[in-house]
Design a protein around this motif. Structure first.
Motif, PDB file in Angstrom:
ATOM      1  N   SER A  11       0.828  -1.210   0.000  1.00 59.71           N
ATOM      2  CA  SER A  11       0.000   0.000   0.000  1.00 59.71           C
ATOM      3  C   SER A  11       0.862   1.260   0.000  1.00 59.71           C
ATOM      4  O   SER A  11       0.555   2.240  -0.683  1.00 59.71           O
ATOM      5  CB  SER A  11      -0.942   0.011   1.202  1.00 59.71           C
ATOM      6  OG  SER A  11      -0.225   0.178   2.412  1.00 59.71           O
ATOM      7  N   ALA A  12       1.966   1.231   0.763  1.00 61.79           N
ATOM      8  CA  ALA A  12       2.862   2.392   0.807  1.00 61.79           C
ATOM      9  C   ALA A  12       3.518   2.620  -0.546  1.00 61.79           C
ATOM     10  O   ALA A  12       3.629   3.760  -1.021  1.00 61.79           O
ATOM     11  CB  ALA A  12       3.926   2.187   1.886  1.00 61.79           C
ATOM     12  N   MET A  15       1.023   4.139  -2.992  1.00 66.69           N
ATOM     13  CA  MET A  15       0.781   5.552  -2.753  1.00 66.69           C
ATOM     14  C   MET A  15       1.898   6.428  -3.307  1.00 66.69           C
ATOM     15  O   MET A  15       1.655   7.519  -3.811  1.00 66.69           O
ATOM     16  CB  MET A  15       0.625   5.812  -1.246  1.00 66.69           C
ATOM     17  CG  MET A  15      -0.698   5.338  -0.689  1.00 66.69           C
ATOM     18  SD  MET A  15      -2.080   6.224  -1.444  1.00 66.69           S
ATOM     19  CE  MET A  15      -3.436   5.133  -1.023  1.00 66.69           C
ATOM     20  N   ASN A 112       2.385   3.486   7.842  1.00 63.19           N
ATOM     21  CA  ASN A 112       1.464   3.495   6.711  1.00 63.19           C
ATOM     22  C   ASN A 112       0.620   4.770   6.718  1.00 63.19           C
ATOM     23  O   ASN A 112       0.379   5.375   5.662  1.00 63.19           O
ATOM     24  CB  ASN A 112       0.548   2.272   6.767  1.00 63.19           C
ATOM     25  CG  ASN A 112      -0.006   1.901   5.416  1.00 63.19           C
ATOM     26  OD1 ASN A 112       0.733   1.856   4.425  1.00 63.19           O
ATOM     27  ND2 ASN A 112      -1.293   1.625   5.334  1.00 63.19           N
ATOM     28  N   GLY A 113       0.183   5.185   7.891  1.00 66.20           N
ATOM     29  CA  GLY A 113      -0.590   6.413   7.994  1.00 66.20           C
ATOM     30  C   GLY A 113       0.209   7.625   7.574  1.00 66.20           C
ATOM     31  O   GLY A 113      -0.304   8.504   6.868  1.00 66.20           O
ATOM     32  N   THR A 115       2.757   7.660   5.495  1.00 64.03           N
ATOM     33  CA  THR A 115       2.953   7.588   4.042  1.00 64.03           C
ATOM     34  C   THR A 115       1.697   8.032   3.305  1.00 64.03           C
ATOM     35  O   THR A 115       1.769   8.808   2.341  1.00 64.03           O
ATOM     36  CB  THR A 115       3.317   6.150   3.616  1.00 64.03           C
ATOM     37  OG1 THR A 115       4.511   5.747   4.281  1.00 64.03           O
ATOM     38  CG2 THR A 115       3.534   6.078   2.118  1.00 64.03           C
ATOM     39  N   TRP A 116       0.549   7.551   3.744  1.00 58.11           N
ATOM     40  CA  TRP A 116      -0.712   7.950   3.117  1.00 58.11           C
ATOM     41  C   TRP A 116      -0.940   9.455   3.281  1.00 58.11           C
ATOM     42  O   TRP A 116      -1.422  10.112   2.361  1.00 58.11           O
ATOM     43  CB  TRP A 116      -1.868   7.172   3.748  1.00 58.11           C
ATOM     44  CG  TRP A 116      -2.055   5.798   3.181  1.00 58.11           C
ATOM     45  CD1 TRP A 116      -1.082   4.888   2.898  1.00 58.11           C
ATOM     46  CD2 TRP A 116      -3.301   5.165   2.838  1.00 58.11           C
ATOM     47  NE1 TRP A 116      -1.629   3.726   2.417  1.00 58.11           N
ATOM     48  CE2 TRP A 116      -2.989   3.872   2.366  1.00 58.11           C
ATOM     49  CE3 TRP A 116      -4.630   5.566   2.909  1.00 58.11           C
ATOM     50  CZ2 TRP A 116      -3.986   2.983   1.952  1.00 58.11           C
ATOM     51  CZ3 TRP A 116      -5.616   4.680   2.509  1.00 58.11           C
ATOM     52  CH2 TRP A 116      -5.292   3.400   2.024  1.00 58.11           C
ATOM     53  N   GLU A 119       1.600  11.243   0.813  1.00 57.98           N
ATOM     54  CA  GLU A 119       1.362  11.000  -0.610  1.00 57.98           C
ATOM     55  C   GLU A 119      -0.059  11.358  -1.043  1.00 57.98           C
ATOM     56  O   GLU A 119      -0.257  12.069  -2.026  1.00 57.98           O
ATOM     57  CB  GLU A 119       1.652   9.529  -0.937  1.00 57.98           C
ATOM     58  CG  GLU A 119       3.045   9.051  -0.548  1.00 57.98           C
ATOM     59  CD  GLU A 119       4.135   9.785  -1.313  1.00 57.98           C
ATOM     60  OE1 GLU A 119       3.850  10.311  -2.400  1.00 57.98           O
ATOM     61  OE2 GLU A 119       5.275   9.826  -0.810  1.00 57.98           O
ATOM     62  N   LEU A 120      -1.048  10.868  -0.300  1.00 63.37           N
ATOM     63  CA  LEU A 120      -2.443  11.106  -0.685  1.00 63.37           C
ATOM     64  C   LEU A 120      -2.829  12.560  -0.457  1.00 63.37           C
ATOM     65  O   LEU A 120      -3.597  13.137  -1.232  1.00 63.37           O
ATOM     66  CB  LEU A 120      -3.367  10.181   0.113  1.00 63.37           C
ATOM     67  CG  LEU A 120      -4.731   9.872  -0.519  1.00 63.37           C
ATOM     68  CD1 LEU A 120      -4.547   9.243  -1.899  1.00 63.37           C
ATOM     69  CD2 LEU A 120      -5.535   8.942   0.370  1.00 63.37           C
ATOM     70  N   ALA A 198      -6.228  10.888   5.604  1.00 64.87           N
ATOM     71  CA  ALA A 198      -5.501   9.825   4.910  1.00 64.87           C
ATOM     72  C   ALA A 198      -4.669   8.996   5.887  1.00 64.87           C
ATOM     73  O   ALA A 198      -4.571   7.776   5.753  1.00 64.87           O
ATOM     74  CB  ALA A 198      -4.598  10.425   3.830  1.00 64.87           C
ATOM     75  N   GLY A 202      -5.104   5.114   6.335  1.00 70.30           N
ATOM     76  CA  GLY A 202      -3.948   4.258   6.076  1.00 70.30           C
ATOM     77  C   GLY A 202      -3.672   3.312   7.222  1.00 70.30           C
ATOM     78  O   GLY A 202      -3.356   2.134   7.027  1.00 70.30           O
ATOM     79  N   SER A 255       1.222   9.631  12.762  1.00 70.92           N
ATOM     80  CA  SER A 255       1.442  10.711  11.793  1.00 70.92           C
ATOM     81  C   SER A 255       1.641  12.044  12.511  1.00 70.92           C
ATOM     82  O   SER A 255       2.465  12.867  12.091  1.00 70.92           O
ATOM     83  CB  SER A 255       0.248  10.799  10.838  1.00 70.92           C
ATOM     84  OG  SER A 255       0.419  11.860   9.924  1.00 70.92           O
TER      85      SER A 255
END
Length: 327
Positions: A11-12, A15, A112-113, A115-116, A119-120, A198, A202, A255
């Protein structure tokens, strides 16, 4: 745990590949194809991997200790108090295993959070810029006439924000620390509502995967061993759904920790020549925030560690309260 780890990296990576051409224009450290090197993998997954190894060691130790009460009982000749001790030991072992699993999921949900969020949040902002057509600017009473100066020290942060918006007319994030000023996209410590959402989603994704695997694994194991799968009770379904909210919370908390550490300990500057946020000082760079103490990999590692420790400690405290009440 291996599937959750794979889900995180997939997923990372997905993204980081979104809107690459647009990201190239605003990211100074842009990498083609969202490539990840060994240091990035270790800084994001190192804590989770360490916890997984502790889980394996704990499981091996617990399984080896199962025969100890029987041996002691035979040697002493009486086992009147052993069942209570064994039950207490089993409860403590079970709680420790649960806490390790929570810490494992929390550490990955943090990464993951983050990164989301990065990126998102950027992708949404870039997409929004096409729809707003330069309407997303500072209010008139906050505008400052941008002056072309050769000395970056003469630039105010508000002038930097205006200059950044004229180059790329998009809604700018807010700095996470007071006075919560507008900062260019890519500033360490810059947050937006879309990035926060996001990050939560994430982290929640890993919770959903964990929740699904918990109930699917018995069916896979029964198919492999040709035995009947254990049917999950409705009450247990609701209990296990808690991991989704835990993971989502870890995505948000992790995050936020990452943003605070970045705001304080990572250098962010605005290059008047490149019109981008850079991580190193130069003669054409206006300092925005942070000290040049940590790099992005070190911040990710510390954020993952702190998130795992926080969630382990919080739920350890919660479990202690429940045990005390039940006694």
């Amino acid at each position: 745990n291996a599937i959750i780890l794979i889900t995180f990296f997939l997923s990372a990576s997905k993204m980081t590949k979104l809107k690459q051409e647009a990201k190239r224009k605003i990211e100074d450290d842009f990498k083609e194809g969202g490539q990840r090197d060994f240091v990035q993998v270790l800084s994001n997954g190192g804590i989770a991997l360490t916890i997984a190894l502790v889980q394996i060691q704990h499981k091996f130790t617990s399984d080896s200790a199962l025969s100890c009460p029987i041996a002691v009982s035979n040697a002493v000749g009486s086992s009147d108090t052993l069942p209570t001790l064994d039950a207490s030991s089993s409860l403590q072992s079970s709680i420790f295993s649960t806490l390790l699993q929570i810490a494992f999921v929390a550490s990955l949900a943090c990464c993951n959070g983050d990164t989301w969020a990065s990126e998102l949040g950027t992708v949404f902002t870039l997409t929004m810029s096409k729809k707003t057509q330069c309407k997303a600017r500072l209010p008139d009473d906050e505008k400052v006439a941008k002056k072309r100066r050769d000395d970056p020290a003469e630039w105010s942060l508000q002038e930097v924000a205006v200059d950044c918006m004229q180059v790329s007319p998009v809604p700018l994030p807010r700095f996470i620390l007071p006075p919560f000023r507008l900062v260019p996209i890519g500033t360490n410590g810059g947050v937006s509502w879309m990035g926060t959402l996001a990050a939560t989603l994430g982290g929640g994704l890993l919770g959903v995967v964990h929740f699904a695997l918990y109930f699917l694994m018995p069916y896979f194991e029964s198919a492999h061993s040709n035995t009947a799968a254990v049917v999950t009770e409705g009450e247990e379904v609701y209990t296990q759904m808690g991991i989704i909210f835990i993971a989502a919370g870890a995505g948000f908390v992790g995050s936020t920790i990452d943003s605070v550490l970045g705001a304080l300990l990572q250098y962010s500057g605005y290059s008047l020549k490149k019109k981008k946020v850079v991580s190193k000082h130069d003669k054409d760079v206006v300092h925005i925030s942070g000290m040049n103490v940590l790099d992005n990999h070190q911040v990710n590692f510390l954020s993952s560690l702190l998130t795992a420790v926080i969630f382990y400690s919080v739920f350890n405290f919660i479990f202690d309260i429940f045990i005390t009440i039940s006694l």
